[in-house]
Motif scaffolding. Sequence first.
Motif, PDB file in Angstrom:
ATOM      1  N   TYR A 169       0.830  -1.208   0.000  1.00  0.00           N
ATOM      2  CA  TYR A 169       0.000   0.000   0.000  1.00  0.00           C
ATOM      3  C   TYR A 169       0.864   1.256   0.000  1.00  0.00           C
ATOM      4  CZ  TYR A 169      -4.443  -2.373   0.784  1.00  0.00           C
ATOM      5  OH  TYR A 169      -5.558  -3.134   0.640  1.00  0.00           O
TER       6      TYR A 169
ATOM      7  N   VAL B  97       1.056   4.090  -2.962  1.00  0.00           N
ATOM      8  CA  VAL B  97       0.869   5.524  -2.741  1.00  0.00           C
ATOM      9  C   VAL B  97       2.040   6.305  -3.336  1.00  0.00           C
ATOM     10  CG1 VAL B  97       0.780   7.311  -0.964  1.00  0.00           C
ATOM     11  CG2 VAL B  97      -0.618   5.275  -0.740  1.00  0.00           C
TER      12      VAL B  97
ATOM     13  N   ILE C  69       1.693   6.346  -7.127  1.00  0.00           N
ATOM     14  CA  ILE C  69       0.626   7.251  -7.561  1.00  0.00           C
ATOM     15  C   ILE C  69       1.078   8.703  -7.464  1.00  0.00           C
ATOM     16  CG2 ILE C  69      -1.686   8.076  -6.994  1.00  0.00           C
ATOM     17  CD1 ILE C  69      -2.347   5.195  -6.158  1.00  0.00           C
TER      18      ILE C  69
ATOM     19  N   GLY D  63       1.518  11.298 -10.474  1.00  0.00           N
ATOM     20  CA  GLY D  63       0.825  12.586 -10.413  1.00  0.00           C
ATOM     21  C   GLY D  63       1.767  13.747 -10.710  1.00  0.00           C
TER      22      GLY D  63
ATOM     23  N   LEU E  32      -5.504  15.190  -9.496  1.00  0.00           N
ATOM     24  CA  LEU E  32      -6.478  14.155  -9.185  1.00  0.00           C
ATOM     25  C   LEU E  32      -5.807  12.915  -8.600  1.00  0.00           C
ATOM     26  CD1 LEU E  32      -9.483  13.461  -9.379  1.00  0.00           C
ATOM     27  CD2 LEU E  32      -9.020  12.490 -11.618  1.00  0.00           C
ATOM     28  N   LEU E  33      -4.613  12.609  -9.044  1.00  0.00           N
ATOM     29  CA  LEU E  33      -3.930  11.426  -8.530  1.00  0.00           C
ATOM     30  C   LEU E  33      -3.521  11.583  -7.072  1.00  0.00           C
ATOM     31  CD1 LEU E  33      -1.767  10.267 -11.560  1.00  0.00           C
ATOM     32  CD2 LEU E  33      -3.840   9.264 -10.656  1.00  0.00           C
TER      33      LEU E  33
ATOM     34  N   GLU F 268      -5.347  12.960  -4.751  1.00  0.00           N
ATOM     35  CA  GLU F 268      -6.531  12.563  -3.995  1.00  0.00           C
ATOM     36  C   GLU F 268      -6.685  11.048  -3.987  1.00  0.00           C
ATOM     37  OE1 GLU F 268      -9.846  14.677  -5.564  1.00  0.00           O
ATOM     38  OE2 GLU F 268      -8.942  16.636  -5.180  1.00  0.00           O
ATOM     39  N   GLY F 269      -6.369  10.434  -5.112  1.00  0.00           N
ATOM     40  CA  GLY F 269      -6.388   8.966  -5.177  1.00  0.00           C
ATOM     41  C   GLY F 269      -5.362   8.352  -4.243  1.00  0.00           C
ATOM     42  N   ALA F 270      -4.206   8.983  -4.133  1.00  0.00           N
ATOM     43  CA  ALA F 270      -3.178   8.483  -3.218  1.00  0.00           C
ATOM     44  C   ALA F 270      -3.646   8.570  -1.772  1.00  0.00           C
ATOM     45  CB  ALA F 270      -1.886   9.271  -3.408  1.00  0.00           C
TER      46      ALA F 270
ATOM     47  N   ILE G 269      -6.755   8.340  -0.736  1.00  0.00           N
ATOM     48  CA  ILE G 269      -7.758   7.293  -0.542  1.00  0.00           C
ATOM     49  C   ILE G 269      -7.086   5.934  -0.373  1.00  0.00           C
ATOM     50  CG2 ILE G 269      -9.627   6.033  -1.689  1.00  0.00           C
ATOM     51  CD1 ILE G 269     -10.467   8.759  -2.876  1.00  0.00           C
ATOM     52  N   VAL G 270      -6.086   5.647  -1.207  1.00  0.00           N
ATOM     53  CA  VAL G 270      -5.367   4.377  -1.087  1.00  0.00           C
ATOM     54  C   VAL G 270      -4.657   4.285   0.257  1.00  0.00           C
ATOM     55  CG1 VAL G 270      -3.450   3.035  -2.040  1.00  0.00           C
ATOM     56  CG2 VAL G 270      -5.126   4.038  -3.567  1.00  0.00           C
TER      57      VAL G 270
END
Length: 91
Positions: free
Chosen positions: A43, A47, A50, A54, A61-62, A64-66, A68-69
């Motif tokens: 994990y 991160v 990602i 990004g 946007l990536l 924010e994805g990082a 969440i992960v």
Amino acid sequence: MNVLDLALNIGVAAVTLALLMCGWRLFKGPHATDRILALDTLYMNAVALIVLLGIRWRTELLFEGALIVAMLGFASTVALARYLSRGDVVE
């Protein structure tokens, strides 16, 4: 090619290698604790990958994805560790 592109290429290669080694430990780990630690490290490396992508693609946007992960990875690691130590997740 500037210095930032070179550093990003090296960073992506290093994180990819770390992901492969963690995946190997996840499947080969002799104990359940080894597998949980490998999953947690997977994990963290995901991160990092990602975030590096990004930066390379210049998109927010990536990031924010990082986040969440990272949150899901932390919660799942705590839940798995609690399950192994106590036998249940919720008391």
